[in-house]
Scaffold this motif. Structure first.
Motif, PDB file in Angstrom:
ATOM      1  N   ASN A 207      23.605 -53.281  27.970  1.00  0.00           N
ATOM      2  CA  ASN A 207      22.102 -54.164  27.526  1.00  0.00           C
ATOM      3  C   ASN A 207      22.125 -53.747  25.641  1.00  0.00           C
ATOM      4  OD1 ASN A 207      20.504 -54.055  30.149  1.00  0.00           O
ATOM      5  ND2 ASN A 207      22.018 -51.998  30.891  1.00  0.00           N
ATOM      6  N   ALA A 208      23.365 -53.375  25.544  1.00  0.00           N
ATOM      7  CA  ALA A 208      23.243 -52.834  24.090  1.00  0.00           C
ATOM      8  C   ALA A 208      23.454 -54.144  23.586  1.00  0.00           C
ATOM      9  CB  ALA A 208      24.921 -52.798  23.721  1.00  0.00           C
ATOM     10  N   TYR A 209      23.153 -55.582  24.289  1.00  0.00           N
ATOM     11  CA  TYR A 209      22.433 -57.024  23.667  1.00  0.00           C
ATOM     12  C   TYR A 209      21.892 -57.497  24.193  1.00  0.00           C
ATOM     13  CZ  TYR A 209      28.401 -58.296  23.181  1.00  0.00           C
ATOM     14  OH  TYR A 209      29.641 -58.752  22.733  1.00  0.00           O
ATOM     15  N   LYS A 210      21.161 -56.805  24.454  1.00  0.00           N
ATOM     16  CA  LYS A 210      19.289 -57.520  23.723  1.00  0.00           C
ATOM     17  C   LYS A 210      18.621 -57.172  22.627  1.00  0.00           C
ATOM     18  CE  LYS A 210      17.506 -54.702  27.964  1.00  0.00           C
ATOM     19  NZ  LYS A 210      16.328 -53.267  28.713  1.00  0.00           N
ATOM     20  N   GLY A 211      18.885 -56.504  21.269  1.00  0.00           N
ATOM     21  CA  GLY A 211      19.212 -56.378  20.283  1.00  0.00           C
ATOM     22  C   GLY A 211      19.259 -57.654  19.759  1.00  0.00           C
ATOM     23  N   TYR A 212      20.675 -58.272  19.616  1.00  0.00           N
ATOM     24  CA  TYR A 212      21.915 -59.417  19.438  1.00  0.00           C
ATOM     25  C   TYR A 212      21.037 -60.089  20.360  1.00  0.00           C
ATOM     26  CZ  TYR A 212      25.483 -61.920  18.264  1.00  0.00           C
ATOM     27  OH  TYR A 212      26.592 -62.734  17.967  1.00  0.00           O
ATOM     28  N   CYS A 213      20.798 -60.577  20.854  1.00  0.00           N
ATOM     29  CA  CYS A 213      20.116 -61.711  21.981  1.00  0.00           C
ATOM     30  C   CYS A 213      18.705 -61.446  20.799  1.00  0.00           C
ATOM     31  CB  CYS A 213      20.599 -61.606  23.256  1.00  0.00           C
ATOM     32  SG  CYS A 213      22.201 -61.453  23.708  1.00  0.00           S
ATOM     33  N   SER A 214      18.014 -61.184  21.201  1.00  0.00           N
ATOM     34  CA  SER A 214      16.688 -60.993  20.353  1.00  0.00           C
ATOM     35  C   SER A 214      16.751 -62.125  19.227  1.00  0.00           C
ATOM     36  CB  SER A 214      15.994 -59.626  20.765  1.00  0.00           C
ATOM     37  OG  SER A 214      15.528 -58.902  21.911  1.00  0.00           O
ATOM     38  N   ASN A 215      17.445 -61.358  18.115  1.00  0.00           N
ATOM     39  CA  ASN A 215      18.044 -61.706  17.176  1.00  0.00           C
ATOM     40  C   ASN A 215      18.256 -63.407  17.142  1.00  0.00           C
ATOM     41  OD1 ASN A 215      16.837 -60.589  13.915  1.00  0.00           O
ATOM     42  ND2 ASN A 215      19.574 -60.872  14.032  1.00  0.00           N
ATOM     43  N   GLN A 216      18.510 -63.633  18.183  1.00  0.00           N
ATOM     44  CA  GLN A 216      19.434 -65.357  17.466  1.00  0.00           C
ATOM     45  C   GLN A 216      18.873 -66.527  16.998  1.00  0.00           C
ATOM     46  OE1 GLN A 216      21.729 -66.188  21.400  1.00  0.00           O
ATOM     47  NE2 GLN A 216      23.228 -66.106  20.518  1.00  0.00           N
ATOM     48  N   LEU A 217      17.217 -66.233  17.814  1.00  0.00           N
ATOM     49  CA  LEU A 217      16.293 -67.518  17.082  1.00  0.00           C
ATOM     50  C   LEU A 217      16.455 -67.228  15.436  1.00  0.00           C
ATOM     51  CD1 LEU A 217      15.188 -69.970  17.737  1.00  0.00           C
ATOM     52  CD2 LEU A 217      13.311 -68.636  18.508  1.00  0.00           C
ATOM     53  N   ALA A 218      15.504 -66.075  15.007  1.00  0.00           N
ATOM     54  CA  ALA A 218      15.614 -65.716  13.751  1.00  0.00           C
ATOM     55  C   ALA A 218      17.006 -65.903  12.815  1.00  0.00           C
ATOM     56  CB  ALA A 218      15.183 -64.212  13.379  1.00  0.00           C
ATOM     57  N   ALA A 219      18.163 -65.680  13.681  1.00  0.00           N
ATOM     58  CA  ALA A 219      19.375 -65.262  12.634  1.00  0.00           C
ATOM     59  C   ALA A 219      19.736 -66.747  12.621  1.00  0.00           C
ATOM     60  CB  ALA A 219      20.502 -64.400  13.960  1.00  0.00           C
ATOM     61  N   LYS A 220      19.630 -67.564  13.528  1.00  0.00           N
ATOM     62  CA  LYS A 220      19.721 -69.156  13.802  1.00  0.00           C
ATOM     63  C   LYS A 220      19.069 -70.333  12.552  1.00  0.00           C
ATOM     64  CE  LYS A 220      22.485 -73.130  15.244  1.00  0.00           C
ATOM     65  NZ  LYS A 220      21.019 -73.827  14.438  1.00  0.00           N
TER      66      LYS A 220
END
Length: 537
Positions: A207-220
């Motif tokens: 569940n620690a990946y929630k923040g990372y995956c949620s930020n992927q669109l903006a990061a890309k």
């Protein structure tokens, strides 16, 4: 003139000259050193080095054979030859992952003592273990080869790198923990007993990946924007050509954790499939499969909300009447993508859970925004019509109205259920696959609001599709529908009231009584012809 040979005979002049030349050449060979003939081979060496690096093994071996011949002829050591050719050496090939199977590392006697099903079970567990090690190596590589050099060289700021890379370092100990536990469960002979209980205790930590995956669109989006910088572009290109990258770009490394997450259910099901039903590990594996599916559902939900909000913030309204609370309160984005309207202009559509928004992409300050086009259509008022290929001619040109060459394919139409509220939109997808995706998504969104079967829906008059741009519709106004006739163009107005009754058409200048009567007849015929069955999906 004649000459005598060694035997004393007479020879012609030409033959005498040839004999003298041969004798002189033989005497020179005796006097000069024997390595005189090595020079042509030196030229061949440079030619071998000029051969471009290809994957064909035969060509590569051919170049190596020429170099070995030259080395022997020149009596040089292999080290000196390699040193002389170092300037034109081929690029180092990319590194490859070890693809050895678990069964290939087994002792022959050990392999014979295991059943085929057990070998496949151990192969699946070994694949999971090796995948964890590969993930850890990639996360470390992303930090060492990309993040740290760009920060040290000031190619990107610390805030930009933190936005793009996220908390990658925090996930390395997470996967090292699973790798350690799997190693502890491995027996001396290389087999693993039970892994179900290990996974049940470890999987919730994903569940620690929630923040990372949620930020992927903006990061890309930020990474794509920074690639416009020449320094960033040059650095990433050099990394791509280096062997450590395995021909993968930076985003491929940043996306590896997400792709690893979606593999866990497949890996667990594969282990469970090769585990005997009476095995004590079955219960733990079944619980782990249910657990990982729940974790991924939570991550996808959080990622969907973040993606939805990202695009909502990118919307630009031309008129306050276009704003709708259903857009601002959306938490789910069912579908989005590029389509073309009847005039051939590119539109970008967003289907939120409660409303359909048509936009046009615009770029400002190297950033992409979406300008809302026309009035958004609430899902509960949305009518979908699947059009057949050739029903509508696309392009919007005067010539296209009389030609059969530009009949559109993969088209459908969306409109308000109440025809008085706005225009209809005929849209074209790139292919039948994308069209079907849009139809399925729209039908799914409309289904909760569907109260009547398609046969019970009343026929609705067809609204015109306005070709003007940047002009939001104004409610309670007349909408014009144009129809071509023999005498000219006759304009018909649809009065925007509850009954949507047809009003009298405005008189055209220089029109006689005959034309007025023909216009009325044309309106009556057109009114009857435009009534067609609409399907509320």
């Amino acid at each position: 003139m004649v000459a005598h040979d060694e035997i004393g005979g007479l020879l012609p002049i030409k033959r005498t000259i040839q004999v003298i030349a041969v004798q002189n050449q033989a005497s020179k060979e005796l006097e000069e050193p024997s390595n005189k003939r090595v020079r042509p081979l030196a030229r061949v060496t440079s030619l071998a080095n000029l051969i471009s690096p290809v994957r064909n093994g035969a060509v590569r071996r051919f170049g190596q054979t020429i170099q070995s011949f030259t080395m022997r002829a020149e009596n040089k050591s292999p080290g000196s030859t390699h040193k002389s050719c170092s300037k034109m050496a081929a690029p180092t090939p990319p590194k490859r992952r070890n693809s050895v199977l678990w069964s290939e590392m087994l002792d022959v006697n050990m392999k014979e003592s295991l059943s085929t099903k057990e070998i496949k079970r151990q192969e699946a567990i070994f694949e999971m273990t090796r995948g964890e090690q590969d993930l850890i190596d990639d996360l470390k590589l992303a930090r060492k080869a990309y993040h740290d050099p760009m920060l040290k060289l000031s190619i990107m700021s610390e805030e930009e790198l933190a936005h793009i890379f996220g908390d990658l370092d925090a996930y390395i100990p997470l996967h090292e923990e699973l790798l350690t536990k799997l190693g502890e469960a491995t027996r001396p002979d290389g087999t693993v007993g039970q892994v179900g209980h290990i996974l049940v205790n470890w999987l919730p930590r994903l569940n620690a990946y929630k923040g990372y995956c949620s930020n992927q669109l903006a990061a890309k989006a930020l990474l794509d924007q920074k690639k416009l910088d020449r320094r960033v572009q040059d650095f990433l290109q050099r990394c791509l050509e280096s062997p450590f990258s395995r021909k993968l770009d930076l985003w491929s490394f940043l996306d590896i954790p997400r792709s690893r997450l979606v593999k866990y259910p497949l890996l667990l099901k594969e282990i469970l499939r090769h585990t005997p039903k009476d095995h004590p590990d079955v219960k733990g594996l079944e619980e782990a499969v249910i657990l990982i599916q729940g974790v991924l559902a939570d991550i996808n939900l959080k990622k969907g909300e973040s993606e939805c909000q990202y695009y909502i913030d990118k919307l630009e309204y031309l008129d306050d009447k276009q704003k709708d609370l259903r857009i601002e309160s959306s938490k789910s984005l069912l579908c989005h993508g590029e389509l073309k309207n009847k005039n051939g202009h590119k539109l970008y559509l967003f289907l939120f859970q409660d409303i359909l928004v048509l936009t046009r992409p615009v770029t400002r300050n190297e950033r992409l925004h979406f300008q809302v086009y026309r009035q958004p259509i609430p899902v509960q008022d949305l009518v979908l019509e699947d059009l057949q290929d050739g029903d509508v001619r696309m392009g919007g040109s005067f010539r296209g109205a009389f030609s059969n060459s530009d009949k559109a394919k993969n088209i459908f139409r969306v409109r308000f259920q109440d025809a008085c509220l706005g225009q209809s939109h005929t849209l074209q997808a790139n292919d039948i696959f994308h069209k079907q995706q849009w139809l399925n998504c729209i039908r799914t969104a409309v289904a909760p609001y569907q109260h009547a079967s398609p046969t019970e829906i009343k026929e609705l008059p067809d609204l015109s599709e306005e070709s003007e741009e940047n002009q939001p519709p104004v409610p309670n106004t007349k909408v014009q529908r144009r129809s071509s006739t023999i005498s000219g163009v006759v304009e018909m107005d649809f009065e925007a009231n509850v009954d949507c009754s047809i009003a009298d058409s405005p008189e055209e200048p220089k029109a006689g009584k005959t034309q007025k009567s023909s216009s009325r007849k044309t309106r009556d015929k057109t009114q009857q012809s435009i009534k067609r069955k609409e399907t509320l999906v």
